[in-house]
Write a protein that holds these residues in place. Structure first.
Motif, PDB file in Angstrom:
ATOM      1  N   THR A  36     -15.126  -8.537 -16.800  1.00 13.28           N
ATOM      2  CA  THR A  36     -16.211  -8.281 -17.755  1.00 13.28           C
ATOM      3  C   THR A  36     -16.263  -9.343 -18.847  1.00 13.28           C
ATOM      4  OG1 THR A  36     -14.735  -6.797 -18.964  1.00 13.28           O
ATOM      5  CG2 THR A  36     -16.217  -5.789 -17.356  1.00 13.28           C
ATOM      6  N   LEU A  37     -15.617 -10.475 -18.614  1.00 14.22           N
ATOM      7  CA  LEU A  37     -15.567 -11.564 -19.592  1.00 14.22           C
ATOM      8  C   LEU A  37     -16.963 -12.067 -19.939  1.00 14.22           C
ATOM      9  CD1 LEU A  37     -13.654 -13.478 -21.173  1.00 14.22           C
ATOM     10  CD2 LEU A  37     -13.789 -15.030 -19.218  1.00 14.22           C
ATOM     11  N   LYS A  38     -17.216 -12.201 -21.252  1.00 15.25           N
ATOM     12  CA  LYS A  38     -18.511 -12.689 -21.730  1.00 15.25           C
ATOM     13  C   LYS A  38     -18.409 -14.067 -22.397  1.00 15.25           C
ATOM     14  CE  LYS A  38     -21.022  -8.774 -21.148  1.00 15.25           C
ATOM     15  NZ  LYS A  38     -20.016  -7.996 -20.424  1.00 15.25           N
ATOM     16  N   LYS A  39     -17.233 -14.368 -22.954  1.00 16.68           N
ATOM     17  CA  LYS A  39     -17.085 -15.596 -23.733  1.00 16.68           C
ATOM     18  C   LYS A  39     -15.664 -16.111 -23.596  1.00 16.68           C
ATOM     19  CE  LYS A  39     -17.546 -17.265 -28.538  1.00 16.68           C
ATOM     20  NZ  LYS A  39     -17.883 -16.843 -29.934  1.00 16.68           N
TER      21      LYS A  39
ATOM     22  N   ASP B 137     -10.697  -7.617 -14.144  1.00 14.19           N
ATOM     23  CA  ASP B 137     -10.265  -6.965 -15.396  1.00 14.19           C
ATOM     24  C   ASP B 137     -11.480  -6.457 -16.174  1.00 14.19           C
ATOM     25  OD1 ASP B 137      -9.260  -6.355 -17.978  1.00 14.19           O
ATOM     26  OD2 ASP B 137      -7.612  -7.761 -17.687  1.00 14.19           O
ATOM     27  N   SER B 138     -11.538  -5.165 -16.401  1.00 12.00           N
ATOM     28  CA  SER B 138     -12.678  -4.559 -17.099  1.00 12.00           C
ATOM     29  C   SER B 138     -12.444  -4.390 -18.593  1.00 12.00           C
ATOM     30  CB  SER B 138     -13.008  -3.198 -16.475  1.00 12.00           C
ATOM     31  OG  SER B 138     -11.892  -2.326 -16.585  1.00 12.00           O
TER      32      SER B 138
ATOM     33  N   GLY C 146     -11.622  -5.690 -31.350  1.00 16.56           N
ATOM     34  CA  GLY C 146     -12.482  -5.548 -30.181  1.00 16.56           C
ATOM     35  C   GLY C 146     -11.715  -5.891 -28.920  1.00 16.56           C
ATOM     36  N   LYS C 147     -12.346  -6.657 -28.046  1.00 17.21           N
ATOM     37  CA  LYS C 147     -11.732  -6.999 -26.774  1.00 17.21           C
ATOM     38  C   LYS C 147     -11.544  -8.504 -26.670  1.00 17.21           C
ATOM     39  CE  LYS C 147     -13.582  -2.972 -24.352  1.00 17.21           C
ATOM     40  NZ  LYS C 147     -14.382  -2.497 -23.193  1.00 17.21           N
TER      41      LYS C 147
ATOM     42  N   GLU D  88     -16.233 -16.604 -10.799  1.00 18.35           N
ATOM     43  CA  GLU D  88     -17.090 -16.065  -9.738  1.00 18.35           C
ATOM     44  C   GLU D  88     -17.465 -14.606 -10.014  1.00 18.35           C
ATOM     45  OE1 GLU D  88     -15.558 -14.803  -5.637  1.00 18.35           O
ATOM     46  OE2 GLU D  88     -16.378 -16.804  -5.260  1.00 18.35           O
ATOM     47  N   GLY D  89     -18.739 -14.291  -9.815  1.00 16.61           N
ATOM     48  CA  GLY D  89     -19.190 -12.916  -9.953  1.00 16.61           C
ATOM     49  C   GLY D  89     -19.556 -12.493 -11.366  1.00 16.61           C
ATOM     50  N   LEU D  90     -19.443 -13.409 -12.335  1.00 10.66           N
ATOM     51  CA  LEU D  90     -19.831 -13.095 -13.709  1.00 10.66           C
ATOM     52  C   LEU D  90     -21.314 -13.395 -13.887  1.00 10.66           C
ATOM     53  CD1 LEU D  90     -16.704 -13.241 -13.910  1.00 10.66           C
ATOM     54  CD2 LEU D  90     -17.013 -14.142 -16.218  1.00 10.66           C
ATOM     55  N   GLU D  91     -22.074 -12.407 -14.327  1.00  6.94           N
ATOM     56  CA  GLU D  91     -23.517 -12.608 -14.488  1.00  6.94           C
ATOM     57  C   GLU D  91     -23.823 -13.619 -15.586  1.00  6.94           C
ATOM     58  OE1 GLU D  91     -25.681  -9.013 -14.888  1.00  6.94           O
ATOM     59  OE2 GLU D  91     -24.920  -8.149 -13.021  1.00  6.94           O
ATOM     60  N   THR D  92     -23.143 -13.481 -16.715  1.00  7.07           N
ATOM     61  CA  THR D  92     -23.303 -14.437 -17.818  1.00  7.07           C
ATOM     62  C   THR D  92     -21.936 -14.713 -18.416  1.00  7.07           C
ATOM     63  OG1 THR D  92     -23.701 -12.647 -19.415  1.00  7.07           O
ATOM     64  CG2 THR D  92     -25.643 -13.667 -18.405  1.00  7.07           C
TER      65      THR D  92
END
Length: 252
Positions: free
Chosen positions: A73-76, A49-50, A29-30, A92-96
Motif C-alpha cells: 500500500t506504499l504511496k510515497k 505489506d498493507s 501515521g504509517k 510492481e502492482g502499485l497504482e500510484t
C-alpha cells in the motif's frame, strides 16, 4: 533456509529491534524510517505489506531489489542518491507511487524513465522560437541546460506546432517529452544527441524529417504515433541502442 530468505529475515529483524528498544523506525501515521546502516533492500521484503504508506530510505542504501515493495500500500518513498540499482519490478502492482529523489541521481533517472516521476514543464525562456502564424510557432533552438525536458504546449502565447531544424542538435538531453500540440519534427532536430535515451512522440505528429535522430547512440525507447505518415531518410540512422521499432501502417 536459503540465503535470500536469511537476508530478508535480517532486515526485518533489524527494524523490529529498533522499535523494541525505543528507537522506533516508525513515526506518525504509517511512515517507515528504515535503519541507518542498511545497505540493501532485499527482494520481496515488503511485498504485499498493507501497513505502509511512506518509506524513508537512509543514505547508504545501494540497492532496491526485485519486488521489494510490490503489491503493497506504499504511496510515497524517499530514495537517496546512494542508490545505484532499482529492480524493474520493485514497485510492481502499485497504482500510484510518489518517488522523491534528487535530480541527477540514479533514482531520479529511474523514476523518470519508468514514469513514476513527472518531468516539470521547461521554462519558456529556455527556447528560441520562430512565429509561423498569428498564433503558432516552431522551436528553433533549445538554450537550456536540463537533461530531462517536458516542452509546454505554448511559448509566449504561441502554440508550439513543430521542432525546427537542428533545434536540439548535440544537446545533453536524456529524455524529452514532446507536447501534444506538435505535428512535425524537422531535419536533424535531435542530431547527435548522444545522451538521449527516450523520446515521447505524441499522437498528432505526422512527419519526422531526415536525420532527425541520427547519431543518437543511446536512444533505446521510441514510440511512433499512429498519425505518422512520413519518416525522412536515415531519421534513426546510427541509433545503435534501438533493438526494435514499430513503424505504423500509416507511414507511406
Amino acid at each position: 533456509m536459503n540465503n535470500m530468505q536469511l537476508r530478508k529475515m535480517i532486515v526485518l529483524l533489524a527494524i523490529l529491534i529498533l522499535i523494541l528498544i525505543g528507537k522506533s523506525a516508525l513515526s506518525e501515521g504509517k511512515v517507515l524510517k528504515l535503519p541507518a546502516g542498511l545497505k540493501t533492500i532485499e527482494a520481496e521484503v515488503f511485498m504485499g505489506d498493507s501497513s505502509l504508506e511512506e518509506v524513508i530510505v537512509p543514505d547508504g542504501v545501494t540497492e532496491i531489489n526485485k519486488k521489494a515493495f510490490a503489491k503493497s500500500t506504499l504511496k510515497k518513498i524517499n530514495i537517496p542518491s546512494s542508490v545505484g540499482y532499482i529492480a524493474q519490478d520493485a514497485f510492481e502492482g502499485l497504482e500510484t507511487i510518489n518517488i522523491i529523489a534528487n535530480q541527477g541521481s540514479y533514482a531520479y533517472h529511474w523514476g523518470v524513465i519508468n514514469q513514476y516521476i513527472e518531468i516539470p514543464l521547461a521554462a519558456e525562456n529556455e527556447f528560441l522560437i520562430q512565429i509561423v502564424d498569428s498564433d503558432k510557432c516552431i522551436i528553433t533552438k533549445y538554450i537550456g541546460i536540463a537533461n530531462y525536458i517536458r516542452i509546454p504546449n505554448s511559448i509566449e502565447g504561441y502554440k508550439v506546432i513543430g521542432i525546427g531544424q537542428e533545434a536540439f542538435r548535440s544537446s545533453n538531453i536524456i529524455l524529452i517529452d514532446l507536447p501534444a500540440s506538435i505535428s512535425s519534427i524537422d531535419y536533424q532536430a535531435f542530431y547527435s544527441c548522444s545522451r538521449l535515451e527516450e523520446i515521447r512522440i505524441p499522437e498528432g505528429v505526422t512527419t519526422i524529417g531526415a536525420y532527425a535522430f541520427y547519431w543518437c547512440t543511446e536512444l533505446k525507447k521510441v514510440t511512433l504515433p499512429e498519425t505518422l505518415t512520413a519518416i525522412g531518410q536515415s531519421a534513426f540512422g546510427n541509433c545503435t541502442s534501438i533493438t526494435e521499432i514499430h513503424i505504423p501502417d500509416s507511414v507511406s
